[in-house]
Design an enzyme around this catalytic site. Structure first.
Site, PDB file in Angstrom:
ATOM      1  N   GLU A  56     -11.927 -44.106 -24.947  1.00 37.80           N
ATOM      2  CA  GLU A  56     -11.028 -44.859 -24.074  1.00 37.80           C
ATOM      3  C   GLU A  56      -9.668 -44.864 -24.745  1.00 37.80           C
ATOM      4  O   GLU A  56      -9.544 -45.274 -25.904  1.00 37.80           O
ATOM      5  CB  GLU A  56     -11.499 -46.307 -23.930  1.00 37.80           C
ATOM      6  CG  GLU A  56     -12.602 -46.491 -22.916  1.00 37.80           C
ATOM      7  CD  GLU A  56     -13.045 -47.952 -22.838  1.00 37.80           C
ATOM      8  OE1 GLU A  56     -14.176 -48.168 -22.415  1.00 37.80           O
ATOM      9  OE2 GLU A  56     -12.265 -48.840 -23.224  1.00 37.80           O
ATOM     10  N   ASP A  67      -6.184 -58.860 -22.450  1.00 37.00           N
ATOM     11  CA  ASP A  67      -6.407 -58.467 -23.832  1.00 37.00           C
ATOM     12  C   ASP A  67      -6.053 -59.564 -24.820  1.00 37.00           C
ATOM     13  O   ASP A  67      -5.126 -60.337 -24.619  1.00 37.00           O
ATOM     14  CB  ASP A  67      -5.600 -57.207 -24.149  1.00 37.00           C
ATOM     15  CG  ASP A  67      -6.254 -55.984 -23.559  1.00 37.00           C
ATOM     16  OD1 ASP A  67      -7.397 -55.694 -23.944  1.00 37.00           O
ATOM     17  OD2 ASP A  67      -5.644 -55.330 -22.689  1.00 37.00           O
ATOM     18  N   TYR A 182     -18.845 -50.505 -16.771  1.00 35.61           N
ATOM     19  CA  TYR A 182     -18.463 -51.161 -18.021  1.00 35.61           C
ATOM     20  C   TYR A 182     -18.792 -52.638 -17.884  1.00 35.61           C
ATOM     21  O   TYR A 182     -18.175 -53.331 -17.079  1.00 35.61           O
ATOM     22  CB  TYR A 182     -16.966 -50.950 -18.256  1.00 35.61           C
ATOM     23  CG  TYR A 182     -16.412 -51.436 -19.587  1.00 35.61           C
ATOM     24  CD1 TYR A 182     -16.828 -52.617 -20.185  1.00 35.61           C
ATOM     25  CD2 TYR A 182     -15.430 -50.692 -20.236  1.00 35.61           C
ATOM     26  CE1 TYR A 182     -16.296 -53.047 -21.388  1.00 35.61           C
ATOM     27  CE2 TYR A 182     -14.887 -51.116 -21.446  1.00 35.61           C
ATOM     28  CZ  TYR A 182     -15.327 -52.299 -22.006  1.00 35.61           C
ATOM     29  OH  TYR A 182     -14.782 -52.728 -23.194  1.00 35.61           O
TER      30      TYR A 182
END
Lengths: 281, 405
Positions: A56, A67, A182
């Protein structure tokens, strides 16, 4: 699935090979251009030999809302060093010249892609050798923006599922997802808390009832032992913040890379890979 | 521009105003966003919810506030008849409280037990901390480190009201980063936390929720102008950062073709100087996606978000509410701009002619009134939304005027 052009791509081939080997894969995340173009290139090119099965590659953005501090800081370092979408695609193109098999999934936020132009981005990404996209701020409700055009252009659109994705929502999330799924193992941001193995176990089992695609698990995996635990359950373990932190640890006070940093980062990836490979042994 | 039958039907069921708006959030938040939308729809249909909100707006906030004829300013400018909608007389000194009352009632209805919010200048933070004290709910306010340094009085106010103020040190350490950090908190605490967004932006349904709760401004103006002048106003002027006071004033009038509307963006040191010198998303930006919605943004060629500048910390945001972006594109609302200097001049003129110290945000709207009013006939009825009072700004104004306090 056989009619799907994506099912014969690098991502599908890699997961098929992993299945044949009877092991889970290691997916590593690094931010493109972090902390500078040359170091970033050296890390990226070294990842497959260090044991990364899929890569990734983060597309830096000024406002990475999902994040944690480690990846935020890496994005800002990369932007500060002049990283752009175009340069990220060049980085992938350079990687492809030496590696035709390791899948690359670009991970980021929508605005830089939108600014580049969706159609042009997809054509250039495919041309550069990008296999899939993970775009954090594009839920299924916004599929027309990028997901559907991407799949039409032959680029997988990997969806995130989370602990908050309930049974009724699961089909919505799975509908246009491709490549792999994911699973974000915690409700939270990258690089913070870690989920309990039992919770991951149950979540992967639930996902497998909804999809035939491989399931990768990430968020909060920091050590080879944690990666091994996830590798016993899922088709792949994703490690991001821990690798990015290792890279940041190699910078001196002025942000310059100390000698040996690339080797140190790749050495850590090797430990993670060993953990993943030994997990089911 | 295309003439529409109505400008008040938006957004569509997916939260779009034309191409703007939407729900650009991480999957973790999607189920919650959908839950907020459902709860909001049900609340608005419940007379008990409306009743409690009206009661609090009257007894606690002090509504309706006056529509005040600014006679000396009108004489001074020598043209249009100028009215101020006195939002600065609300409890906490700005329009922000209107929305906070509505959202905390929604949060309680949803069974949420913890409140978070972002703030730039601190006005929304103070309003949120206020309603949290009122309803005894724990409250965390995210505020950029840079803003904490330049808005010390509001930081102290929030703490007095019992809120925890968390300094945001990521990114540029201002409002947009505070919003990022609030979203990160929300993703981590989805089960018990409600996010009170302060402006008419963010993922659907927030732009609609904030607009609806702020529409009390325009609704009151309509009634009050009818009482005072027996007709509709001719023009409405409001400053626009995210645009909550402006959309609240404009929305009830959007389908009145005779009513002209002007939103005033912050031109900072001048739009022509480039995107680091102003905060005018529409006049100096282009469409992009940030904080859950598509809208006009200050950004570079590569889609990276830029830090705007304005003398007013409340207008210093690189985006604008999505409905404003749409109203601009369809041509229903005009978006002008005022520089730091225009705002400073208007600030002082207002203090001297009307005895009202306006917020620097509102002074941007007033600057546009000062430009337009002299050219208009005396029977032109112009309404300025005086969105907040300027006590919080006296230190930065003094500094700009070279006065040591």
């Amino acid at each position: 699935m056989s009619a799907d052009p994506l099912s014969s791509g690098r991502i599908a081939r890699r997961f098929a090979a992993l299945k044949a080997e009877g092991r889970a894969g290691l997916i590593t995340f690094v931010t493109a251009g972090d902390p500078d173009p040359a170091t970033s290139r050296a890390v990226l090119h070294g990842l497959p030999a260090a044991g990364a099965d899929l890569i990734e590659l983060g597309m830096p953005f000024t406002d990475p809302m999902a994040d944690g501090p480690a990846i935020q800081a890496s994005s800002l370092r990369a932007l500060h060093a002049g990283m752009t979408v175009r340069k990220t695609l060049e980085l992938v193109r350079g990687f492809r010249e030496g590696d035709a098999d390791t899948p690359i999934i670009l991970m980021g936020y929508y605005n830089p892609i939108y600014a580049y132009g969706v159609d042009r981005f997809l054509a250039d990404a495919r041309d550069a050798g990008v296999d899939g996209l993970i775009v954090v701020d594009l839920p299924p409700e916004e599929d027309e923006e990028l997901c559907i055009p991407a799949v039409k252009a032959g680029v997988s659109f990997v969806r995130l599922t989370t602990p908050t994705t309930d049974e009724t929502r699961m089909p919505v999330v799975m509908k246009n997802t491709s490549g792999f799924v994911y699973y974000v193992s915690i409700a939270g941001i990258t690089g913070t808390a870690s989920a309990a193995n039992t919770a991951i176990d149950a979540a992967v089992e639930r996902l497998k009832r909804h999809t035939d695609l491989p399931v990768a698990v990430g968020f909060g995996i920091k050590t080879p032992a944690q990666a091994a635990d996830v590798a016993r359950i899922a088709d792949a373990a994703v490690v991001g913040s821990a690798i990015v932190t290792r890279l940041a640890d190699g910078l001196d006070g002025s942000g310059t890379v100390r000698p040996g940093t690339v080797e140190d980062v790749l050495g850590f990836v090797r430990e993670l890979a060993e953990g993943v490979r030994a997990a089911r042994g | 521009m295309t003439k529409l039958n109505t400008y008040r039907s938006g957004p569509d069921e997916r939260g779009h105003f034309g191409i703007y708006g939407g729900r650009f959030v991480a999957e973790t938040l999607m189920p919650l966003i959908l839950e907020v939308e459902k709860a909001y729809r049900e609340a608005r249909a419940d007379p008990a919810f409306e009743g409690e909100m009206r009661q609090q707006l009257k007894q606690y906030v002090g509504r309706p506030n006056p529509l005040y004829y600014a006679e000396r300013l009108t004489e001074h400018l020598g043209g249009a008849k100028i009215y101020f909608k006195r939002e600065e007389l609300n409890h906490t000194g700005a329009h922000k409280i209107n929305n906070c009352i509505g959202q905390i009632l929604l949060a309680r209805r949803m069974g949420k037990t913890r409140i978070i919010a972002e703030t730039g200048a601190g006005q929304h933070g103070v309003a949120t901390a206020t309603v949290c004290a009122l309803y005894n709910m724990p409250c965390v306010i995210y505020m950029g480190e840079t803003d904490i340094a330049r808005q010390a009085p509001n930081v102290f106010r929030m703490k007095l009201l019992g809120a925890e103020v968390r300094a945001v040190t990521s990114g540029a350490k201002t409002l947009k980063d505070a919003m990022n950090e609030a979203l990160r908190d929300w993703v981590t605490n989805v089960a018990d936390t409600f996010y009170i967004i302060g402006t008419a932006a963010g993922p659907h349904p927030y732009p609609t929720i904030v607009r609806d709760f702020q529409s009390v401004i325009g609704d009151e103006v309509r009634t009050q102008m009818q009482e005072l002048e027996g007709r509709l106003p001719d023009s409405l002027v409001a400053c626009v950062g995210g645009g909550s006071n402006a959309i609240g004033l404009f929305h009830p009038f959007l389908d009145e073709p005779t009513v002209q509307m002007i939103g005033v963006e912050a031109a900072g040191r001048g739009i022509e100087k480039g995107p680091l010198d102003h905060a005018a998303s529409i006049n100096g930006g282009r469409p992009g996606v940030l904080h859950g919605n598509r809208t006009y943004l200050l950004q570079d060629e590569d889609g990276q978000i830029l830090e705007g500048h304005s003398i007013s910390a409340g207008l210093d945001y690189p985006g604008i509410g999505p409905e404003h972006s749409w109203l601009h594109d369809v041509g229903r609302v005009e978006y002008a701009s005022a520089t730091d200097q225009d705002a400073l001049d208007a600030f002082q003129l207002c203090a001297r002619t009307e005895g009202i110290i306006p917020a620097l945000e509102s002074a941007h709207g007033l600057a546009e009134v000062i430009k337009r009013a002299p050219k208009l006939p005396k029977d032109h009825l112009m309404v300025l939304c005086l969105s907040g009072r300027g006590d919080k700004d006296i230190f930065s104004v003094a500094k700009h005027l070279g006065v040591e306090l």
